[in-house]
Design a protein around this motif. Structure first.
Motif, short mmCIF file in Angstrom:
data_model
loop_
_atom_site.label_atom_id
_atom_site.label_comp_id
_atom_site.label_asym_id
_atom_site.label_seq_id
_atom_site.Cartn_x
_atom_site.Cartn_y
_atom_site.Cartn_z
N THR A 161 0.83 -1.20 0.00
CA THR A 161 0.00 0.00 0.00
C THR A 161 0.87 1.25 0.00
OG1 THR A 161 -1.70 -1.20 1.24
CG2 THR A 161 -1.87 1.20 1.17
N GLY A 162 1.93 1.25 0.80
CA GLY A 162 2.83 2.41 0.82
C GLY A 162 3.48 2.65 -0.52
N PHE A 163 3.83 1.58 -1.22
CA PHE A 163 4.43 1.73 -2.55
C PHE A 163 3.46 2.41 -3.51
CE2 PHE A 163 4.88 -0.03 -6.85
CZ PHE A 163 6.17 0.40 -7.15
N PHE A 164 2.19 2.00 -3.48
CA PHE A 164 1.22 2.59 -4.40
C PHE A 164 0.85 4.02 -3.99
CE2 PHE A 164 0.46 -1.83 -5.69
CZ PHE A 164 0.46 -1.67 -7.06
N ILE A 165 0.88 4.33 -2.70
CA ILE A 165 0.63 5.71 -2.26
C ILE A 165 1.67 6.65 -2.86
CG2 ILE A 165 0.73 7.24 -0.26
CD1 ILE A 165 -0.62 5.05 1.36
#
Length: 305
Positions: free
Chosen positions: A142-146
């Motif tokens: 999720t952090g990567f896509f944020i």
């Protein structure tokens, strides 16, 4: 039973103790000879030199690497400071982790510790841990896509779930938000569901003020609009000149007038305070009072008169 006693009687405990003491003495002697040997001190000096060199080189690589990352993204993402800060901090953290991990491996090799065996054991352990680390994997993805989708960046004013404030740091696992009263929210990226970003688009606001119902509205409109047209030159936060909306509501004693404005992100509050104060002063100087609450009393005559 008698045979057991004879066997015990045949054991010479003094000989066993003497043998153990001699073995311990030989081991101590060998250890002392090794510690005082030239080969041992040559190995210590060489290992110390390697460790010192690894530490110095790692520090230089991290220091220079962070400067290079900051310079590259400062030039390439010059028009988007919030995205620049987010990516720069993330890449600097990744660089530090990689360099220091490599430094630790190098130090272990310098003291003749088998790194390959440690890595193999760590690989087996990581497979076992992965089954219980699903939330961690979810946070990282999720952090990567944020970051990839630029949903929000460092310095943005956001509302994430129930937390509202300024984004201080975005990592691959957690996001840190500083609340408006100083508290800090640490939010796992995998739990982020609702995001409201107030820092991307221009902000709009409407100012409402009450004037007496009998006031000449045309005069009020002319006075206020002339003042509003001068504001963009004084306040660079304004995108366009504010607009006088006229009467937006009425009651039996007062009329509500409205002013709408568009500003740069999150600048509407300060500009609204300035406009509200200036409009009050302008109306007062022109003899137009603001409406005040009124209370009316009715008296009933006795005898039905």
């Amino acid at each position: 039973m008698e045979e057991d006693l004879k066997l015990e009687e045949g054991i010479d405990f003094e000989d066993i103790a003497t043998t153990d003491l001699k073995g311990l003495a030989r081991y101590t002697t060998k250890l002392w000879d090794y510690v005082t040997s030239q080969d041992f001190w040559d190995m210590i000096i060489l290992a110390s030199a390697k460790i010192l060199a690894i530490i110095v080189i790692s520090y230089i690589v991290v220091f220079v690497g962070k400067k290079v990352i900051h310079r590259i993204f400062m030039l390439r993402v010059r028009n988007n400071e919030r995205r620049q800060l987010t990516i720069v901090k993330l890449l600097q953290s990744v660089l530090s982790y990689l360099v220091y991990f490599s430094a630790i491996m190098g130090i272990l090799s310098a003291v003749n510790i088998q790194v390959a065996g440690l890595l193999a054991g760590a690989g087996i352990a990581s497979v076992a841990i992965a089954f219980g680390a699903q939330n961690l994997v979810k946070d990282v993805i999720t952090g990567f896509f944020i970051i990839l989708e630029d949903q929000f960046g460092v310095g943005d004013f956001v509302k994430i779930n129930t937390a509202e404030g300024t984004v201080m740091e975005i990592g691959l696992r957690t996001t840190k938000v500083k609340g408006i009263t100083g508290e800090q929210f640490i939010i796992p990226n995998g739990s982020i569901v609702d995001v409201v970003n107030y820092s991307i688009n221009n902000s709009k606001a409407t100012i409402s003020m009450q004037i007496p119902l009998e006031t000449n509205i045309e005069k009020v409109q002319m006075i206020i609009q002339n003042y509003l047209d001068t504001l963009p030159e004084k306040h660079e936060e304004l995108v366009t000149a504010p607009v006088f909306l006229g009467i937006t509501n009425t009651t039996s004693t007062e009329a509500t007038i409205g002013i709408t404005l568009e500003t740069l992100p999150l600048q509407q509050y300060s500009i609204s305070r300035v406009i509200r104060k200036d409009v009050m002063d302008i109306l007062t100087r022109n003899g137009i009072p603001l409406a005040v609450p009124k209370m009316m009393f009715y008296e009933r005559n006795q005898g039905g008169e």
